[in-house]
Motif scaffolding. Structure first.
Motif, short mmCIF file in Angstrom:
data_model
loop_
_atom_site.label_atom_id
_atom_site.label_comp_id
_atom_site.label_asym_id
_atom_site.label_seq_id
_atom_site.Cartn_x
_atom_site.Cartn_y
_atom_site.Cartn_z
N GLY A 201 -52.31 -13.41 -56.25
CA GLY A 201 -51.63 -13.14 -55.00
C GLY A 201 -50.50 -12.16 -55.16
O GLY A 201 -50.02 -11.89 -56.27
N ASP A 202 -50.08 -11.61 -54.02
CA ASP A 202 -49.03 -10.60 -54.02
C ASP A 202 -47.86 -11.00 -53.13
O ASP A 202 -47.11 -10.15 -52.66
CB ASP A 202 -49.60 -9.25 -53.55
N SER A 203 -47.69 -12.30 -52.90
CA SER A 203 -46.60 -12.77 -52.04
C SER A 203 -45.31 -12.91 -52.83
O SER A 203 -45.28 -12.80 -54.07
CB SER A 203 -46.97 -14.12 -51.42
N MET A 204 -44.21 -13.15 -52.10
CA MET A 204 -42.92 -13.42 -52.76
C MET A 204 -43.02 -14.66 -53.64
O MET A 204 -42.41 -14.72 -54.70
CB MET A 204 -41.83 -13.64 -51.71
N VAL A 205 -43.79 -15.64 -53.17
CA VAL A 205 -43.93 -16.87 -53.94
C VAL A 205 -44.61 -16.58 -55.28
O VAL A 205 -44.23 -17.11 -56.31
CB VAL A 205 -44.72 -17.92 -53.14
N GLY B 262 -32.85 -13.66 -51.46
CA GLY B 262 -32.35 -14.69 -52.37
C GLY B 262 -31.46 -14.16 -53.46
O GLY B 262 -30.53 -14.84 -53.91
N GLY B 263 -31.71 -12.93 -53.92
CA GLY B 263 -30.89 -12.36 -54.98
C GLY B 263 -29.44 -12.17 -54.56
O GLY B 263 -28.55 -12.06 -55.41
N LEU B 264 -29.20 -12.16 -53.23
CA LEU B 264 -27.83 -11.99 -52.75
C LEU B 264 -26.94 -13.17 -53.13
O LEU B 264 -25.72 -13.05 -53.15
CB LEU B 264 -27.85 -11.82 -51.23
N ALA B 265 -27.56 -14.32 -53.40
CA ALA B 265 -26.77 -15.49 -53.80
C ALA B 265 -25.94 -15.19 -55.04
O ALA B 265 -24.83 -15.73 -55.21
CB ALA B 265 -27.69 -16.68 -54.05
N ASP C 267 -22.26 -21.15 -48.78
CA ASP C 267 -23.14 -21.50 -49.89
C ASP C 267 -24.48 -20.82 -49.65
O ASP C 267 -25.24 -21.21 -48.76
CB ASP C 267 -23.32 -23.02 -49.97
N MET C 268 -24.75 -19.76 -50.40
CA MET C 268 -26.00 -19.02 -50.25
C MET C 268 -27.08 -19.70 -51.09
O MET C 268 -27.00 -19.72 -52.32
CB MET C 268 -25.81 -17.57 -50.69
N PHE C 269 -28.07 -20.26 -50.41
CA PHE C 269 -29.10 -21.06 -51.08
C PHE C 269 -30.36 -20.22 -51.25
O PHE C 269 -30.98 -19.80 -50.26
CB PHE C 269 -29.40 -22.31 -50.26
N ASP C 270 -30.74 -19.95 -52.49
CA ASP C 270 -31.95 -19.19 -52.79
C ASP C 270 -33.14 -20.12 -52.67
O ASP C 270 -33.57 -20.74 -53.64
CB ASP C 270 -31.85 -18.59 -54.20
N ALA C 271 -33.67 -20.24 -51.45
CA ALA C 271 -34.75 -21.19 -51.18
C ALA C 271 -36.03 -20.81 -51.92
O ALA C 271 -36.79 -21.69 -52.34
CB ALA C 271 -35.02 -21.27 -49.68
N LEU C 272 -36.27 -19.51 -52.06
CA LEU C 272 -37.50 -19.09 -52.73
C LEU C 272 -37.51 -19.53 -54.18
O LEU C 272 -38.52 -20.04 -54.68
CB LEU C 272 -37.65 -17.57 -52.63
N ARG C 273 -36.41 -19.37 -54.85
CA ARG C 273 -36.34 -19.80 -56.26
C ARG C 273 -36.42 -21.32 -56.37
O ARG C 273 -37.13 -21.85 -57.22
CB ARG C 273 -35.05 -19.28 -56.91
N ALA C 274 -35.69 -22.03 -55.47
CA ALA C 274 -35.72 -23.49 -55.52
C ALA C 274 -37.11 -24.01 -55.18
O ALA C 274 -37.58 -24.99 -55.77
CB ALA C 274 -34.69 -24.05 -54.54
N GLY C 275 -37.78 -23.37 -54.21
CA GLY C 275 -39.10 -23.84 -53.79
C GLY C 275 -40.21 -23.53 -54.77
O GLY C 275 -41.32 -24.05 -54.62
#
Length: 596
Positions: free
Chosen positions: A122-126, A383-386, A405-413
């Motif tokens: 896949g080529d998604s952010m995930v 997410g990198g802005l966190a 509080d900037m939460f990087d949801a992509l990294r956490a998920g």
């Protein structure tokens, strides 16, 4: 710095040094060759000896020949060194050219010969985030992408371009020897096509397949169908929703505060997939950790009422735990500053448009009065802005004295441990949470016994027991002609009859006996934890009424248990099979010889 980071650092340093070495050798070969050629030609009359001739003869050294050297003899030291350095540069250039020309085929060969690696399709952010997490953990990764999306990779990762729905390409990626597969495009239909292609590949060992499904309701539906299968799995397929995993991670250490004199007030801005899963996880977590303390949740979005109404239908406990208030308005209009609600204890900004959410967080001083980390901004692509607010070293941006509080949801998920959190795992956790609620309501204290602990602090053997019970739910329901449905619109809450409950209780007891036996337990007249003996490891017909009541209680709770996870039991066969006749042991049979 971790060991994998150190290895990657040394690897990158070596690669850079190697690339710089050969240009340096080429320059040295030219300089030495030019000087030595001038000395040699000064003693020969048959060759011209001007600047261009010397340079021409020097360059010929790179193709293994120069006329002034044909006669042999004693050569100047600089020319002697140059005639070996120059061909070495040529050989390296040829090898590198061949490598580049056949890079794709070489990558496929290396991928096919890999063993115990992870494949990411896949080529998604995930997919990008999971690839990074796997590499950080020291795993070898083979990335399969469409040729037009990405033609190259980075050091330490093999990139195989092509269509991941083709069985032949998956074989080329080493699927027959891989340990795990992550299918992570944004197109669920395509992801399912990849799973079907994997199912057609013969394998010797087990393979864990993790499939991204962005729609939480569709993810629930697919998980239910996996749980309801009767056959043995050749593939361990886990459908995951990264929004749900990120919400769980967020609340694990950012639960709103409790107040003795007033309800806790939370505001959720946006009705994105993440916002909806956050509300469900918030209600579920609050019910365990803050039972009895009121919680008010204000949802702000143009479709807030519809989102909240659907959540209450899918998860009835949400409305029981939370007082839900809706503000039907476009989230961008909040920038006008006319929000009627008083400042909340927590504000979760979960907009689909991350730039709008970031703008609200940075400009709405109305939200800055809740104290440190009271305004949580969900970030995905940004997410990198966190790191700019909370990163190590010097912070680039001010988080308003720690309020933002900037939460990087992509990294956490995409945490690997959470991504592998299957429906079975979630149901096991729900079973344990219901047990905790019942025990706490009866007056028990949290932590009083090994079983009275939150899931993340529960002993491994107790977790395994809950997982085994959860994994058997689909088989139980199939046995009585029922199935799981993820959307409880038409479900009948009283679908389980008395006969069905008795059959389910028998099944549960047999499952429990089999699980206990597999972990070394045997029958004994008294319970003995040290020697693993239990008086209930007997056939159903010899079981005491007290022990039978435990099995009945376990199956009677199934409807509510599954409702907590977003499911409803529905009947798919009008006439369930009859309850099998009980097995009767002989009067002279020793209980220690009975199965279980």
């Amino acid at each position: 710095m971790t060991a994998p980071d150190e290895r990657r650092g040394w690897s990158r340093a070596a690669a850079v040094s190697w690339r710089l070495l050969f240009p340096a050798i080429a320059i040295a070969a030219v300089v030495l060759g030019y000087r030595g050629m001038g000395t040699l030609l000064a003693g020969q009359d048959e060759f011209a000896n001007n600047l261009w001739d010397r340079l021409y003869y020097t360059l010929q050294l790179f193709v293994l020949g120069a006329p002034p050297l044909d006669e042999g003899g004693t050569l100047p030291a600089s020319l002697q060194a140059a005639r070996f350095l120059a061909p070495a540069v040529t050989i390296y250039a040829v090898v590198e050219t061949v490598r580049l020309l056949f890079a794709t085929e070489l990558t496929r060969l290396r991928a096919r010969r890999s063993r115990g690696h992870a494949i990411v399709c896949g080529d998604s952010m995930v997919a990008d985030a999971l690839t990074a997490r796997l590499a950080e953990g020291g795993r070898r990764v083979v990335r399969v992408v469409r040729p037009e999306e990405r033609a190259g990779g980075r050091r330490g990762m093999l990139v195989v371009p092509g269509d991941s729905t083709r069985t032949g390409l998956l074989r080329g990626a080493g699927i027959h020897r891989a340990e795990s597969l992550y299918v992570c495009s944004g197109d669920t239909a395509r992801n399912l096509s990849v799973v079907l292609a994997v199912a057609g590949v013969e394998r010797k060992g087990p393979l864990r397949v993790h499939v991204q499904v962005d729609d939480p309701e569709l993810c629930l539906a697919l998980q239910a169908r996996r749980l309801g299968r009767r056959e043995e799995d050749r593939l361990a397929v886990n459908f995951f929703n990264w929004h749900e995993r990120a919400a769980h991670a967020l609340l694990s250490d950012r639960l709103p505060p409790m107040h003795p004199d007033r309800p806790t007030r939370v505001m959720v801005i946006g009705a994105s997939w993440f916002a909806r899963t956050l509300i469900v996880e918030l209600a579920r977590t609050w019910r365990i950790r803050a039972a009895g303390h009121p919680l008010e949740v204000i949802v702000v979005d143009a479709h807030a009422w519809e989102a909240v109404h659907r959540l209450q239908r899918l998860y009835p406990f949400v409305g029981e735990v939370c007082r839900l208030v809706t503000r039907n308005r476009d989230v961008a209009s909040l920038l006008d500053g006319d929000l009627p609600d008083a400042p909340s204890d927590r504000v979760y900004i979960c907009c689909d448009n991350e730039e709008v959410g970031l703008k609200i967080a940075l400009t709405m001083d109305h939200f800055w009065r809740g104290g440190p980390r009271s305004v949580i901004v969900r970030l995905g692509q940004l997410g990198g802005l966190a790191q700019a607010f909370h990163g190590p070293g010097e912070r680039l941006l001010d988080p308003v004295s720690g309020t933002l509080d900037m939460f990087d949801a992509l990294r956490a998920g995409t945490d690997l441990t959470l991504t592998e959190d299957s429906l079975t795992e979630r149901l096991a956790r729900t079973i344990h949470e219901r047990y905790l609620r019942q025990q706490l309501a009866a007056g028990a204290s949290l932590g009083a016994t090994p079983a009275l602990r939150p899931w993340d602090r529960l002993a491994a053997d107790l977790r395994a027991a809950n997982r085994a019970q959860a994994a058997d739910i689909g088989a139980k329901l199939n046995e009585v002609g029922c199935a799981l449905a993820p959307n409880p619109v038409w479900g009948d809450p009283d679908v389980l009859t008395g006969e069905m409950l008795e059959q389910l209780a028998r099944h549960e007891h047999e499952r429990w006996c089999a699980f206990k036996e597999s972990t070394g337990w045997r029958y004994g007249p008294e319970r003995d934890e040290l020697n693993r003996r239990h008086p209930d490891l007997v056939d159903w017909n010899r079981l005491s009424e007290t022990a039978r009541a435990k099995d009945f209680d376990a199956v009677k709770q199934l409807p509510e248990l599954l409702a907590d996870a977003g499911f409803r039991i529905v009947r798919v066969r009008p006439d369930p099979p009859a309850i099998p006749a009980p097995r009767v042991a002989g009067d002279n049979q020793d209980l220690t010889t009975l199965p279980g």
